[in-house]
Design an enzyme around this catalytic site. Structure first.
Site: not given
Length: 313
Positions: A14-15, A18, A197, A201, A205, A279
């Site tokens: 839940t960041g 989420g 995507k 990205n 990023n 990531e």
């Protein structure tokens, strides 16, 4: 969709992602349950809040928050909003909280994330990918800042469903978000959607970290804008070489869309500033490896990845 037809939805992680999508689904009347770790006490006590430029201030005061996966009710849909760097550690948790035949959706960036998780999941579970087109970040425990957009695309990866059945499951998932007031669609080719995507990205990023700049700053300078375009062209060529050609106008569409965005700092920028793992595997290494296997060079992307790996080390 009647109460009897409504599935139970679980949010793992839940960041920013989420928190936003989970709150929107809960506000639409769905039975949503949030599995939290470090933010559990804050969300349990204060609820979830989204400060949105589009929807205003949204507050979910009473949250079905869980800290122990063993106590959490089994869920029909599980939306995983964690970073790709922690997905494998969550596999036992996903298996534990998934209802029989549950649909697990990875709301994550990058390539080959489903392939990494699939061997660790129960064979009875359906695995889907979710691509989130959104400008969002977490400003405090249980507090999400939503700057722009919010569309989501779902595609079926693997599980006990046939190709047509999998596409129907993706459509069902997209319908959940549509009922929450969000633009959503099903994608027939998940890998193609992931490459598309990556066109956005990969440049934004990494360059946000390397140049300590927002999207607005990157687009406002002639040299960085040219570099963004060249990186996008490399991703387009790699996608085609891997068998997933993208529409020719994608680059210009993304440049135009980014021009219209507020000054945005992508997720990798926040990870780097907060000394969290970036990531790099999903967003850079996996695409580079896939492109190399297809005989396609991505020299600028490789140089960007090498610079980020240096900073990470």
């Amino acid at each position: 969709m009647s109460k009897q037809q409504q599935p139970r939805i679980g949010i793992i992680g839940t960041g920013a992602i989420g928190g936003f999508y989970g709150l929107m689904l809960a506000r639409a009347g769905f039975d949503v349950h949030f599995l939290l770790r470090s933010e559990y006490e804050a969300v349990k006590g204060n609820g979830l809040r989204v400060n949105s430029t589009e929807h205003g201030t949204l507050h979910l005061p009473q949250v079905n928050a869980w800290h122990d996966p063993a106590a959490m009710p089994k869920c029909d849909w599980l939306f995983v909003g964690t970073k790709t760097t922690s997905t494998n550690d969550l596999a036992p948790v996903i298996n534990q909280v998934a209802a029989p035949g549950a649909k697990v959706v990875l709301l994550q960036n990058g390539l080959a994330v489903e392939e990494q998780l699939r061997p660790l999941l129960a064979d009875s579970l359906h695995l889907l990918g979710g691509l989130c087109f959104i400008c969002v970040h977490r400003s405090a425990p249980g507090v999400v800042e939503h700057q722009a957009q919010g569309a989501i695309s779902l595609g079926y990866h693997s599980g006990p469903a046939t190709s047509d059945e999998g596409y129907m499951l993706a459509q069902h998932g997209a319908e959940l978000f549509k009922l929450a007031g969000l633009d959503s669609r099903a994608a027939r080719k998940l890998q193609q959607a992931r490459w598309q995507k990556l066109v956005w990205n990969i440049p934004y990023n990494g360059l946000s970290v390397l140049l300590n700049s927002s999207t607005e700053q990157l687009m406002g300078n002639l040299h960085s804008r040219e570099l963004v375009t060249e990186l996008m062209d490399e991703v387009m060529a790699a996608a085609a070489a891997c068998g997933y050609p993208l529409p020719e106008n994608i680059v210009q569409m993304m440049l135009k869309s980014t021009d219209g965005m507020p000054a945005y700092l992508p997720s990798m920028y926040h990870d780097f500033k907060l000394k969290r793992p970036m990531e790099l595997q999903a967003i850079y290494q996996a695409p580079l490896e896939a492109a190399q296997a297809a005989g396609c060079a991505m020299p600028k992307t490789k140089m960007l990845w090498q610079a980020l790996a240096y900073l990470s080390a």
